[in-house]
Each structure stands twice: as structure tokens, then as C-alpha cells.
Design a protein around this motif. Structure first.
Motif, PDB file in Angstrom:
ATOM      1  N   ALA B  31       0.828  -1.209   0.000  1.00  0.00           N
ATOM      2  CA  ALA B  31       0.000   0.000   0.000  1.00  0.00           C
ATOM      3  C   ALA B  31       0.859   1.254   0.000  1.00  0.00           C
ATOM      4  N   GLY B  32       0.285   2.341  -0.486  1.00  0.00           N
ATOM      5  CA  GLY B  32       0.951   3.635  -0.446  1.00  0.00           C
ATOM      6  C   GLY B  32       0.768   4.316   0.904  1.00  0.00           C
ATOM      7  N   LYS B  33       1.363   5.511   1.026  1.00  0.00           N
ATOM      8  CA  LYS B  33       1.364   6.229   2.304  1.00  0.00           C
ATOM      9  C   LYS B  33      -0.047   6.592   2.762  1.00  0.00           C
ATOM     10  N   LYS B  34      -0.839   7.158   1.853  1.00  0.00           N
ATOM     11  CA  LYS B  34      -2.188   7.596   2.232  1.00  0.00           C
ATOM     12  C   LYS B  34      -3.042   6.393   2.657  1.00  0.00           C
ATOM     13  N   GLU B  35      -2.910   5.287   1.933  1.00  0.00           N
ATOM     14  CA  GLU B  35      -3.657   4.073   2.276  1.00  0.00           C
ATOM     15  C   GLU B  35      -3.196   3.551   3.636  1.00  0.00           C
ATOM     16  N   GLY B  36      -1.919   3.774   3.928  1.00  0.00           N
ATOM     17  CA  GLY B  36      -1.351   3.341   5.194  1.00  0.00           C
ATOM     18  C   GLY B  36      -1.728   4.245   6.359  1.00  0.00           C
ATOM     19  N   GLU B  37      -2.426   5.328   6.054  1.00  0.00           N
ATOM     20  CA  GLU B  37      -2.936   6.206   7.115  1.00  0.00           C
ATOM     21  C   GLU B  37      -4.434   5.998   7.314  1.00  0.00           C
ATOM     22  N   GLY B  38      -5.008   5.081   6.531  1.00  0.00           N
ATOM     23  CA  GLY B  38      -6.453   4.871   6.572  1.00  0.00           C
ATOM     24  C   GLY B  38      -6.852   3.768   7.531  1.00  0.00           C
ATOM     25  N   PRO B  39      -8.149   3.461   7.562  1.00  0.00           N
ATOM     26  CA  PRO B  39      -8.680   2.505   8.539  1.00  0.00           C
ATOM     27  C   PRO B  39      -8.176   1.068   8.358  1.00  0.00           C
ATOM     28  N   LEU B  40      -7.671   0.711   7.160  1.00  0.00           N
ATOM     29  CA  LEU B  40      -7.225  -0.673   6.939  1.00  0.00           C
ATOM     30  C   LEU B  40      -5.715  -0.834   7.116  1.00  0.00           C
ATOM     31  N   ALA B  41      -5.052   0.230   7.583  1.00  0.00           N
ATOM     32  CA  ALA B  41      -3.587   0.241   7.666  1.00  0.00           C
ATOM     33  C   ALA B  41      -3.014  -1.017   8.317  1.00  0.00           C
ATOM     34  N   GLY B  42      -3.653  -1.478   9.372  1.00  0.00           N
ATOM     35  CA  GLY B  42      -3.123  -2.609  10.129  1.00  0.00           C
ATOM     36  C   GLY B  42      -3.134  -3.929   9.378  1.00  0.00           C
ATOM     37  N   TYR B  43      -3.827  -3.984   8.255  1.00  0.00           N
ATOM     38  CA  TYR B  43      -3.968  -5.247   7.523  1.00  0.00           C
ATOM     39  C   TYR B  43      -2.975  -5.405   6.378  1.00  0.00           C
ATOM     40  N   PHE B  44      -2.288  -4.321   5.999  1.00  0.00           N
ATOM     41  CA  PHE B  44      -1.411  -4.411   4.830  1.00  0.00           C
ATOM     42  C   PHE B  44      -0.043  -4.979   5.199  1.00  0.00           C
ATOM     43  N   GLY B 293     -14.806   8.120  -2.221  1.00  0.00           N
ATOM     44  CA  GLY B 293     -14.098   6.928  -1.746  1.00  0.00           C
ATOM     45  C   GLY B 293     -12.886   6.603  -2.600  1.00  0.00           C
ATOM     46  N   GLY B 294     -12.393   5.381  -2.454  1.00  0.00           N
ATOM     47  CA  GLY B 294     -11.217   4.949  -3.208  1.00  0.00           C
ATOM     48  C   GLY B 294     -11.612   4.227  -4.487  1.00  0.00           C
ATOM     49  N   SER B 295     -10.654   4.122  -5.420  1.00  0.00           N
ATOM     50  CA  SER B 295     -10.908   3.394  -6.668  1.00  0.00           C
ATOM     51  C   SER B 295      -9.593   2.863  -7.212  1.00  0.00           C
ATOM     52  N   GLY B 296      -9.651   2.260  -8.390  1.00  0.00           N
ATOM     53  CA  GLY B 296      -8.432   1.713  -9.000  1.00  0.00           C
ATOM     54  C   GLY B 296      -8.322   0.217  -8.780  1.00  0.00           C
ATOM     55  N   CYS B 297      -7.569  -0.449  -9.662  1.00  0.00           N
ATOM     56  CA  CYS B 297      -7.358  -1.898  -9.526  1.00  0.00           C
ATOM     57  C   CYS B 297      -6.829  -2.236  -8.141  1.00  0.00           C
ATOM     58  N   GLY B 298      -5.960  -1.362  -7.609  1.00  0.00           N
ATOM     59  CA  GLY B 298      -5.331  -1.636  -6.323  1.00  0.00           C
ATOM     60  C   GLY B 298      -6.291  -1.550  -5.160  1.00  0.00           C
ATOM     61  N   CYS B 299      -7.379  -0.790  -5.315  1.00  0.00           N
ATOM     62  CA  CYS B 299      -8.339  -0.582  -4.220  1.00  0.00           C
ATOM     63  C   CYS B 299      -8.946  -1.910  -3.793  1.00  0.00           C
ATOM     64  N   SER B 300      -9.551  -2.622  -4.738  1.00  0.00           N
ATOM     65  CA  SER B 300     -10.145  -3.913  -4.372  1.00  0.00           C
ATOM     66  C   SER B 300      -9.065  -4.951  -4.104  1.00  0.00           C
ATOM     67  N   ALA B 301      -7.919  -4.841  -4.813  1.00  0.00           N
ATOM     68  CA  ALA B 301      -6.871  -5.859  -4.660  1.00  0.00           C
ATOM     69  C   ALA B 301      -6.306  -5.870  -3.243  1.00  0.00           C
ATOM     70  N   ILE B 302      -5.948  -4.700  -2.706  1.00  0.00           N
ATOM     71  CA  ILE B 302      -5.331  -4.726  -1.365  1.00  0.00           C
ATOM     72  C   ILE B 302      -6.372  -4.815  -0.257  1.00  0.00           C
ATOM     73  N   THR B 303      -7.605  -4.376  -0.525  1.00  0.00           N
ATOM     74  CA  THR B 303      -8.652  -4.585   0.474  1.00  0.00           C
ATOM     75  C   THR B 303      -8.928  -6.086   0.593  1.00  0.00           C
ATOM     76  N   LEU B 304      -8.894  -6.791  -0.559  1.00  0.00           N
ATOM     77  CA  LEU B 304      -9.081  -8.253  -0.543  1.00  0.00           C
ATOM     78  C   LEU B 304      -7.924  -8.950   0.162  1.00  0.00           C
TER      79      LEU B 304
END
Lengths: 353, 353
Positions: B31-44, B293-304
Motif C-alpha cells: 500500500a501507499g502512504k495515504k492508504e497506510g494512514e487509513g482505517p485498513l492500515a493494520g492489515y497491509f 471513496g477509493g478506486s483503482g485496480c489496487g483498491c479492491s486488490a489490497i482490500t481483498l
């Protein structure tokens, strides 16, 4: 021949042999005006004089061309689009827009693929897997390219009248479609002498980069990828080069074809007697100077669905290795100084009577 | 439930149920920095502070991110890249250049795919077919997106500081990889309580166009495609919406999710209780306003590969329908005044203990 990574259907490092080889039950070729003035003119189903194909932009023209190729293949098989379980298709344009807008009305579940000019091989490979694996009874593989759309996407607006170096190829305006079916569904008419074309296996390519940066010499960029696939096909299946009546590359052109034959010789295989390149066949070297030949997804697609299948149905060629090749670049990757890697997808096509 | 077009593995109009459901043996999330500051940070697995990922351009950054995701998934499974028979991968950039340059060093035979932001679903679908059909024992499915690369590709240079309407989503910087394997190869440790994640089926989408032309409201463009796939999944398999613990769309965001639920209600299915959208989960609505909200191929990929698989391995969710969604546009199609059609790819993911 089996490696530890393989199971019953996979062979060697990169190949598959189908246990119940899928049949090609229908195919179509739609060509542009220039292609219709070339040596293969007599083999195409449709030659369209209007470069816009009745559309309002080059991209729209390409979408309409794809739709006509798909419709014609479906019609020739006496089917409706609802009879086709999957569509596997792609094109050269960014985000596959020629395909997305072209095939929308067919309403067939779709796998969008991108292999640059190797797309026909990739789409036929996946379509064959869907059939052989028992996931579908009929799948359509489809691709296209349009000279003007490709120039706009990758090079310069046509109006600039840009000069092209001798190593450059000319993007073919054309779309080819192939309908691949479960052989159990194909009933041979005992009174009919017409042979049936089967896909007996595939060899899937890797991204191959020799560090070449000249996007005006795509033959050189793609030749190593073609060589890798042909080499692995022959070594995985323990075949000599003359197993095939023809080994047919997509759009290496004059420059790339010579490089391919040299690389293959270094690898211990002489393919000089049975190699053919669609890019060298589709335009006349004498009367239609295109420098190094034709290129684009459509080049190998309509040469296959026009010329090659004709040769196979007339039993002149019974075993063909079809290896369309793609150059993996975009204007962004090129402008940022990257190399142009290649990829190729091998499809083994055989007449089984 | 079988239609005339189907055979033993295909069900209804657009679905497949696997007879020997492939296993997910490894996965990774970068994940990138902004994603790493979000609610799912602990899962990446990895949060990278450098938006360039050590590279020299946005495209290079995305390629490096994909390589790290692939390497990590392979390493977590204690494998080498030579153990992986196929790579099925793609990204949002024109001609898939993030993928081509990212995965080159892996030297794995590759099928390049394009389904816009639905790519993770398309690549996992084809990977599962390759495994279930007996063509491979291990396949890696991979995708990515990068905020800055996507803005450069589809919108405006970041330096313009362009304003974004409230319906717009924020492209996620992230890459997810999943290694899918033949279940016969996966030996369950009897002393281990950890469940195994299987892919039990897929529902493949069609290009769906409601004529919406607003590329800043991609949720509205994609919601009909998601609805079509979810509807066909439930009707093909004769399931009610509550069969699944979660029905997870990719990046419809706040606007598109509401439209999806309305369309599904019109089709007779209430998914309001178990619907989740990765685009709504990945950023905080309060502290990280990204509008829709978020989008992009990476959005569903890293949330999954981060959040969803964590919930499944902890047995909180046992049956998930994963439906990433893609908007099929390019700057060319948009500037020429075309609509923005959508596509979605459904993957049924279940815990089998």
C-alpha cells in the motif's frame, strides 16, 4: 518431458497439449482498402473501402470493424450471439476501447486481454482452455487494429506526413474472429470431404527484453520473444522444426524475421525452410512498399483467418504453429526512455480428418 | 439451472462452479502512504512512504510496487518464481506498461488482462480456471494502481491542483497478489486450526452501458455492471443474497454503492445488509476526505488481500462474493464524447475447513 511444476495437461516449461482438442467452427476476416489491394486480397471475407467503416472517428471505425468480424463469424456458424458463452478479445488502443465499444451489443461475458500484436494468440489460447477444460461449448476470440488509430495512439497524427525509417512496419487495418467449439458438438458430415481445424496445444510466452529501444524497429524488439516461444514449443514437445508445415509469426516483418531465424539457429533449430511471417505476406513488397512489412493485431488475425485457414482447409498445410508477437510499449514508456520488450503466444493448429 | 449452452462445469448464463475448488495459498498487499494512514492500515503487509517506490517515474513506481507484491506472495508461500506456471496480470495504464515492466524479471509465462478496476476479479477468474482445469498447479494473479500514474493517465497533471467533484473517487496506490494452487497440492496440517480459502466459482461480466458520460462519477458508470454480475451469480446458482456473509464490490464508492443497492432491489434482491464496497472502506470518510471513496485496480486488490482474507482466516466471514468493477474509458474515448461503460468480474471465495 514433464517438469515438477506440471500436471497431466501441461508439458515441459510453457506448453499445454489438449486432450480433447477444440475445433474451429467458424472464422472471419475484415480488411481495409490497402490490405484489399495486397497479395492476400482474394482470401478476405470483407474488404471495406471506407477507412472510417461508417464511423465518426478512427477508434469508432475500429470498433465497427470488430463488430462486423464478430457478427460475420457468428453468422457463418449459423449461431446467435447468445450461443457464445465467452468472448476473449482485445486491441492495441489504450484501455482496449476499440473492443469495449465494438462488442458491447453482443452481450457476451467477456475476458479483455492485452498482448499487443500477439493478442490473437493470447485470445485463442484462453478460448481453447475454456473449451478443453469444459467451461464452455463455444467461445469467440477476436482482435483488430486500424492503421490510423494506431498511428494516432503510438506515433504522430497522419497529417504530419511523418517520415518512417526502413525498419518500420505498417499497421494493418483489419479484424479477425475465430469461434472455437467443443469437438463433441461438431458432427462431421460423412459425405463432406472438408477437414476440421483443431487447436491441439499452446505455448505461452514470457515478457522478453533484449533492451532494444527503437519503437520504429519493432521486429527486432519482438524477435527474441518469438524465438523463446518457438524454442519452448519444440523442446517442451520434443519436436523438430519440420514437424510443422509452417511456423507462422505475426508481424516481425523483413527485419525481425531474419533476426528470428538467426536466434533459432543459435538455439539449434533451423526454421528457415518453413517459417512464414504474416507481416511479410500481407502487403506486396514491390507495389505496396511498407518498408519492413505489416504489423498490428489485425495483421496476424486476418492472415490467419483468411489465408492460413484456407491453406489448411485445402490440406496444403496440415500442421501449423501460429506465433503472433507483441511489442510492449506505450507512448509514456517510450518517452520515458524505456526499452521495448516483446511477448509471443504460440497456438498449435492442426487438421484432423 | 443449466442452459442449452452449458456443459457440466458451467451453470446458468454466466457462472462456473469449480469441481475441485482451487486454494489460495499465499497473498500480499503493498500500500501507499495515504492508504497506510487509513482505517485498513493494520492489515497491509507493506506500507511504502515513498510515492516513487524508489523509482524514477510514476509508471516505474507502479512497476516496482507490482514486483514487490509478487515477490512477497511468492516468498510467503516459500516458493520461487519458477514454481509458478502462469502469471495473469494487468493494470490501468495504456498498454499495461506497469505490468509489463514490473513482472519481466519473474520470467513466468504471462496472460495480460485488462478489465479496468475489475482486473483482480478477471485475473483470479482465469487463474482459477487454469488450476481447476488441470493446466497448472500454481498461478499468480496480480494487479496494481497508482494515484499519480492514474491521474496522469486519465485526468490532469497533479501540479494543476485540479478540483474534483464530490462524485469523484481517489485512485488507490496499491498492489495485491494472490497465488492460487491445485488443492491436491495443499496439505492441511491436522494440528493447525487455520482454515483454507478456496475459490469455488466465478461469474463473468458483460460490458454494460447505461449511457453515463461523466468520468468523474465512475461509481454510477460501474454500478449497473456490478448489479448484472451479482444478479446473475444469485440467479444462476439459485442463491439468495444472504447466502454470502459479504457481497464485496470494488470501487463503486458512496455514490455507486447506493445505486447498486437500488438496482438490486428492483431486481428483487436486498443486498443492503451484507454489501460492502472496498472504495468505502479503504479511506476514512472523516479524516481523509476523498469525496466518493477509493478506486483503482489496487483498491479492491489490497482490500481483498489485506482486510477481507484476514476476516476469512479468522472465520468471521466464510462465504464472500468478490465483485471488483471496472469503468471502460480512455482519455480518447472520453474526449470523443463516448459514454463510460462498465464491467465486473465475480469471484466466489469460501472457507472450507
Amino acid at each position: 518431458m514433464k517438469n515438477e511444476n506440471s500436471n497431466n495437461k501441461s508439458v515441459g516449461k510453457q506448453s499445454i497439449l489438449f486432450q480433447n482438442p477444440p475445433c474451429i467452427i467458424s472464422f472471419s476476416s475484415v480488411a481495409g482498402k490497402k490490405e484489399g489491394e495486397g497479395p492476400l486480397a482474394g482470401y478476405f471475407d470483407i474488404i471495406e473501402e471506407d477507412p472510417m467503416f461508417g464511423g465518426k472517428s478512427w477508434e469508432d471505425a475500429e470498433s465497427r470493424m470488430q463488430k462486423r468480424a464478430a457478427d460475420l463469424a457468428i453468422e457463418k456458424a449459423s449461431l446467435k450471439s447468445a450461443d457464445i458463452r465467452y468472448l476473449v478479445a482485445g486491441d492495441l488502443l489504450g484501455q482496449l476501447i476499440a473492443t469495449s465499444f465494438g462488442i458491447m451489443d453482443l452481450q457476451i461475458p467477456m475476458f479483455g486481454v492485452y498482448g499487443a500484436c500477439s493478442t490473437m494468440g493470447e485470445s485463442m489460447s484462453l478460448a481453447s482452455i475454456l473449451i478443453d477444460g469444459g467451461y464452455a461449448n463455444k467461445v469467440i476470440a477476436l482482435t483488430s487494429s486500424h492503421y490510423a488509430g494506431a498511428e494516432k495512439q503510438f506515433r504522430f497524427p497522419l497529417d504530419y506526413g511523418n517520415q518512417r525509417p526502413l525498419a518500420a512496419t505498417w499497421t494493418v487495418t483489419g479484424s479477425g474472429a475465430v469461434i472455437i467449439a467443443n469437438p463433441d458438438e461438431v458432427k462431421k458430415n460423412p459425405e463432406d470431404d472438408k477437414p476440421i481445424i483443431h487447436i491441439t496445444g499452446i505455448t505461452t510466452g514470457k515478457v522478453t527484453d533484449y533492451g532494444i529501444k527503437d519503437s520504429m524497429n519493432m521486429g527486432a524488439c519482438m524477435a527474441p520473444a518469438a524465438a523463446d516461444v518457438i524454442y519452448h514449443n519444440l523442446s517442451d514437445l520434443n519436436r523438430s522444426a519440420d514437424y510443422y508445415d509452417k511456423i507462422i509469426t505475426g508481424d516481425l516483418g523483413y527485419v525481425g524475421s531474419d533476426i528470428l531465424k538467426d536466434i533459432m539457429k543459435e538455439k539449434g533449430y533451423d526454421i528457415s525452410k518453413n517459417h512464414m511471417d504474416c507481416g511479410k505476406e500481407i502487403f506486396s513488397k514491390e507495389s505496396q512498399d511498407t518498408h519492413s512489412g505489416g504489423s498490428g493485431c489485425g495483421c496476424s488475425a486476418i492472415t490467419l483467418t483468411g489465408f492460413v485457414f484456407h491453406k489448411m482447409l485445402s490440406k496444403e498445410w496440415k500442421k501449423v504453429l501460429f506465433v503472433p508477437t507483441g511489442a510492449l510499449l506505450s507512448t509514456v514508456s517510450y518517452n520515458e526512455g524505456n526499452s521495448v520488450p516483446g511477448i509471443a503466444h504460440g497456438v498449435i493448429i492442426e487438421i484432423m480428418e
